[in-house]
Design an enzyme around this catalytic site. Structure first.
Site, PDB file in Angstrom:
ATOM      1  CG  HIS A 139     -11.696   4.776 -60.336  1.00 52.11           C
ATOM      2  ND1 HIS A 139     -12.373   4.292 -61.450  1.00 52.11           N
ATOM      3  CD2 HIS A 139     -10.896   3.774 -59.928  1.00 52.11           C
ATOM      4  CE1 HIS A 139     -11.999   3.049 -61.680  1.00 52.11           C
ATOM      5  NE2 HIS A 139     -11.109   2.706 -60.775  1.00 52.11           N
ATOM      6  NE  ARG A 143      -9.603  -4.581 -65.827  1.00 52.53           N
ATOM      7  CZ  ARG A 143     -10.415  -3.531 -65.776  1.00 52.53           C
ATOM      8  NH1 ARG A 143      -9.974  -2.373 -65.293  1.00 52.53           N
ATOM      9  NH2 ARG A 143     -11.667  -3.628 -66.194  1.00 52.53           N
ATOM     10  N   GLY A 285      -5.511 -13.024 -54.329  1.00 47.71           N
ATOM     11  CA  GLY A 285      -4.464 -12.952 -53.320  1.00 47.71           C
ATOM     12  C   GLY A 285      -3.642 -11.686 -53.353  1.00 47.71           C
TER      13      GLY A 285
END
Length: 302
Positions: A139, A143, A285
């Site tokens: 992994h 960001r 979202g």
């Protein structure tokens, strides 16, 4: 998390133009890293697969997605890149850039969002599940997040169903080198943070053999923080393909496969119950298919 304090408000915040330039630079880097990783992984598909010559070399397939804010306005989106091949049973290398407003409840958890709920976030997220149980799963993500404050986060961790000390040592050494180039204190701190973060409480064990994990990185020197985040990506690109090439043609049997499938169940438990990235994506979202890309294609529970 106590190891690195959450970023305070900048007493001399950068101008809007500077913030926009930083966003563009980070977004471009994540896209370039995505492309470089995909090329390296497709080359492994071409070179490997001696043990799975019944399968053709895999290739990444892209799926773009768009996000809408609660009021229906555009909220960014991303691109899923997923490959299923003869070396990589399933690997996703996704990029996204999203923006909008945090919900009142979630804003309380995010630095700078209580003062102003608007956010912008861009990053790359990668999870690889391998055909061979002898090749470690992995992994990696990095960001850049902007609220009324801004910071970098990310890291990489090795997840072998059948751990090999040599592979673990080489993986750690690659990230240590990236850390030491910026601050000798980074590696011990971020290694410990990784071990703490990827601990599975209900199993009382680690998810894998570790790596590094960092968050809220805002030292006041944005250029160095960005350079460090780039070096984390480069370290991953340098070491992980080497580990795959080292193990992908080793023989394995059904007992090894059983070990791999049960380990994948452990991996899935962590990602669904504890992973902050999964929660952040769902709470803002994001695309569920992209967020849950981390789940293995097949798993078992004892």
């Amino acid at each position: 998390m106590s190891k690195v304090r959450k970023p305070d408000a900048d007493p001399t915040p950068p101008s809007e133009a500077v913030i926009e330039d930083r966003k563009a630079a980070a977004q471009a880097w994540f896209r370039q890293l995505r492309d470089d990783i995909r090329n390296a992984f497709e080359a492994l598909e071409d070179d490997g697969g001696r043990l799975r010559d019944d399968l053709s070399p895999g290739r990444f397939e892209e799926t773009a997605w768009e996000r809408k804010n609660d009021d229906g306005t555009p909220g960014g989106g991303g691109v899923m890149s997923v490959m299923k091949g003869r070396v990589f049973e399933k690997v996703g290398v996704n990029i996204s850039t999203v923006h909008g407003r945090f919900s009142e409840r979630f804003a309380k958890e995010i630095p700078g969002a209580e003062e102003d709920p608007r956010f912008w976030a861009s990053g790359i997220s990668l999870v690889a599940h391998m055909q061979s149980p002898k090749v470690p799963a992995v992994h990696m993500n990095t960001r850049f997040i902007v609220t009324s404050r801004s910071w970098f986060g990310g890291g990489g961790d090795l997840n072998p169903p059948i751990p090999v000390a040599e592979d673990t040592a080489d993986f750690h050494a690659a990230f240590k080198s990236a850390c030491d180039a910026h601050d000798p204190a980074y590696h011990p701190m971020f290694k410990d943070w990784c071990d703490e973060y990827f601990h599975i409480p209900h199993r009382n064990r680690a998810r894998g053999t570790g790596g590094i994990f960092y968050d809220y990185l805002n030292t006041g020197d944005w250029a160095d923080d960005f350079s460090f985040t780039q070096d984390v990506g480069r370290a991953f690109l340098e070491i992980y393909p080497k580990l795959v090439a080292r193990r992908m043609n080793e023989a394995w049997d059904e007992a090894d496969r059983e070990t791999q499938l049960i380990y994948r169940g452990l991996y899935a438990e962590f990602n669904l119950l504890y992973d902050r990235g999964t929660r952040f994506g769902l709470m803002t979202g994001g695309n569920p298919e992209a967020i849950l890309m981390s789940l293995p294609p097949e798993a078992k529970w004892p």
